[in-house]
Design an enzyme around this catalytic site. Structure first.
Site, mmCIF file in Angstrom:
data_model
loop_
_atom_site.group_PDB
_atom_site.id
_atom_site.type_symbol
_atom_site.label_atom_id
_atom_site.label_comp_id
_atom_site.label_asym_id
_atom_site.label_seq_id
_atom_site.Cartn_x
_atom_site.Cartn_y
_atom_site.Cartn_z
ATOM 1 N N ASN A 7 0.847 -1.187 0.000
ATOM 2 C CA ASN A 7 0.000 0.000 0.000
ATOM 3 C C ASN A 7 0.891 1.248 0.000
ATOM 4 O OD1 ASN A 7 -1.673 2.211 0.880
ATOM 5 N ND2 ASN A 7 -3.192 0.711 1.531
ATOM 6 N N ARG A 18 5.139 18.557 0.865
ATOM 7 C CA ARG A 18 5.895 19.583 0.157
ATOM 8 C C ARG A 18 5.470 19.578 -1.304
ATOM 9 N NH1 ARG A 18 7.004 20.359 4.726
ATOM 10 N NH2 ARG A 18 9.027 20.647 5.710
ATOM 11 N N HIS A 43 -5.415 4.041 -2.158
ATOM 12 C CA HIS A 43 -6.749 4.459 -1.711
ATOM 13 C C HIS A 43 -6.873 5.946 -2.003
ATOM 14 C CE1 HIS A 43 -10.013 4.240 1.670
ATOM 15 N NE2 HIS A 43 -10.342 5.089 0.714
ATOM 16 N N ARG A 45 -8.449 9.030 -1.869
ATOM 17 C CA ARG A 45 -9.580 9.644 -1.167
ATOM 18 C C ARG A 45 -10.009 10.944 -1.842
ATOM 19 N NH1 ARG A 45 -10.403 7.428 3.955
ATOM 20 N NH2 ARG A 45 -8.824 5.891 4.556
ATOM 21 N N HIS A 50 -3.426 11.823 0.152
ATOM 22 C CA HIS A 50 -2.257 10.982 -0.187
ATOM 23 C C HIS A 50 -2.329 10.619 -1.663
ATOM 24 C CE1 HIS A 50 -5.224 7.950 1.029
ATOM 25 N NE2 HIS A 50 -5.066 8.236 2.300
ATOM 26 N N GLU A 75 -8.606 0.860 -3.546
ATOM 27 C CA GLU A 75 -9.574 0.875 -2.460
ATOM 28 C C GLU A 75 -10.384 2.169 -2.487
ATOM 29 O OE1 GLU A 75 -7.259 0.681 1.087
ATOM 30 O OE2 GLU A 75 -6.888 -1.462 0.924
ATOM 31 N N THR A 105 -8.181 6.951 8.454
ATOM 32 C CA THR A 105 -7.838 5.688 7.819
ATOM 33 C C THR A 105 -9.027 4.747 7.968
ATOM 34 O OG1 THR A 105 -6.180 3.900 7.743
ATOM 35 C CG2 THR A 105 -6.817 4.716 9.922
ATOM 36 N N HIS A 197 -4.187 -4.138 7.673
ATOM 37 C CA HIS A 197 -4.214 -2.994 8.582
ATOM 38 C C HIS A 197 -3.302 -3.266 9.787
ATOM 39 C CE1 HIS A 197 -6.175 0.950 8.736
ATOM 40 N NE2 HIS A 197 -5.848 0.918 10.008
ATOM 41 N N ASP A 198 -2.286 -2.411 9.911
ATOM 42 C CA ASP A 198 -1.361 -2.430 11.056
ATOM 43 C C ASP A 198 -0.654 -3.763 11.231
ATOM 44 O OD1 ASP A 198 -1.864 0.217 11.653
ATOM 45 O OD2 ASP A 198 -3.427 -0.226 13.114
ATOM 46 N N GLY A 220 0.810 -1.218 4.410
ATOM 47 C CA GLY A 220 1.399 0.064 4.069
ATOM 48 C C GLY A 220 2.157 0.703 5.216
ATOM 49 N N HIS A 221 1.443 1.117 6.276
ATOM 50 C CA HIS A 221 2.063 1.938 7.318
ATOM 51 C C HIS A 221 3.265 1.262 7.964
ATOM 52 C CE1 HIS A 221 2.211 5.041 10.437
ATOM 53 N NE2 HIS A 221 2.447 4.060 11.279
#
Length: 248
Positions: A7, A18, A43, A45, A50, A75, A105, A197-198, A220-221
């Site tokens: 992700n 920036r 994803h 949004r 992002h 997503e 999120t 997720h996580d 991802g994260h």
């Protein structure tokens, strides 16, 4: 073996702080794919905080040109803007999430019983357009009957509570048991199971060792946090090592 989709939202979020073109999402995607990732996830949004529509188009072009056997997973909440974009970029997989635009999120799955009619309509339209469909789902075994009735191909189990219990072994076990029960119920209804997720490297290993049938994890994260230490290529390889734990 469980496959890995990387992700890219975290990298896009960093870039957007920036007015510069770095980090370059296409370069990072290329590194991930060259080191064994099965695909990339984004994803986009509505607020474009992002990944943006042009990022999704650029990733489609990358896959078409260099990685035709890999997948683009897009997503989002199924509004008109999103559905138009996934059709335009020929998303290999469309993952529908019940997010409010203001959410930081994704943090919960669909209420399949209450929203079955809407989801069945959207799923049918997407599948007719050639897309595979996954629905974001809480680890609730009782919801899987209703999930299957939408016509979806698979569900992506929300692993946030499991991932958040990294420092609490009893809670981690309870959440992992819920995920196992939900995956078992989903598979009993003919659904393939994804998860995300996580998920850390260690958490991914624990998950796939208990549920070796998970088709794919989308991460991802935590992956990008590790990449700050180990680099992108090595981090992808580390996650792939955890994905291989469930191999029979």
């Amino acid at each position: 073996m469980t496959e890995l989709s990387v992700n890219l939202n975290v990298a896009a979020l960093l870039r957007n702080r920036r007015e510069h073109p770095w980090p370059d999402l296409i370069d990072l995607a290329r590194i991930a794919l060259n080191n064994g990732a099965a695909g990339v996830t984004v994803h986009p949004r509505p607020d474009e905080r992002h990944t943006r529509p042009d990022d999704v188009r650029a990733l489609r072009a990358l896959l078409d040109a260099e990685f035709p056997n890999r997948e683009l997973n897009v997503e989002g909440y199924p509004d008109a803007r999103y559905l138009s974009l996934v059709h335009e970029v020929r998303a290999d997989q469309v993952t529908l999430v019940p997010d409010d635009p203001a959410q930081a999120t994704s943090d919960h799955g669909w209420d399949f019983e209450a929203q079955s009619a809407m989801l069945a309509d959207v799923v049918g339209t997407l599948k007719a357009g050639g897309h595979r469909v996954s629905l974001f789902a809480d680890p609730d075994a009782d919801q899987m009957t209703h999930a299957a009735q939408t016509g979806t191909d698979r569900v992506e189990l929300y692993t946030g509570p499991f991932g958040g219990a990294y420092d609490d072994s009893s809670t981690e076990k309870r959440e992992l048991d819920r995920l196992v029960a939900a995956a078992t119920a989903a598979e009993a209804h003919g659904l393939k199971v994804y998860a995300g997720h996580d998920l850390t490297v260690g958490g991914t290993g624990k998950l796939v060792s208990r549920i070796p049938s998970i088709a794919e994890v989308s991460i991802g994260h935590a992956l990008f946090c590790d990449a700050l230490t180990f680099g992108m290529a090595e981090t992808v390889r580390r996650y792939l090592g955890s994905c291989a734990i469930g191999r029979g």
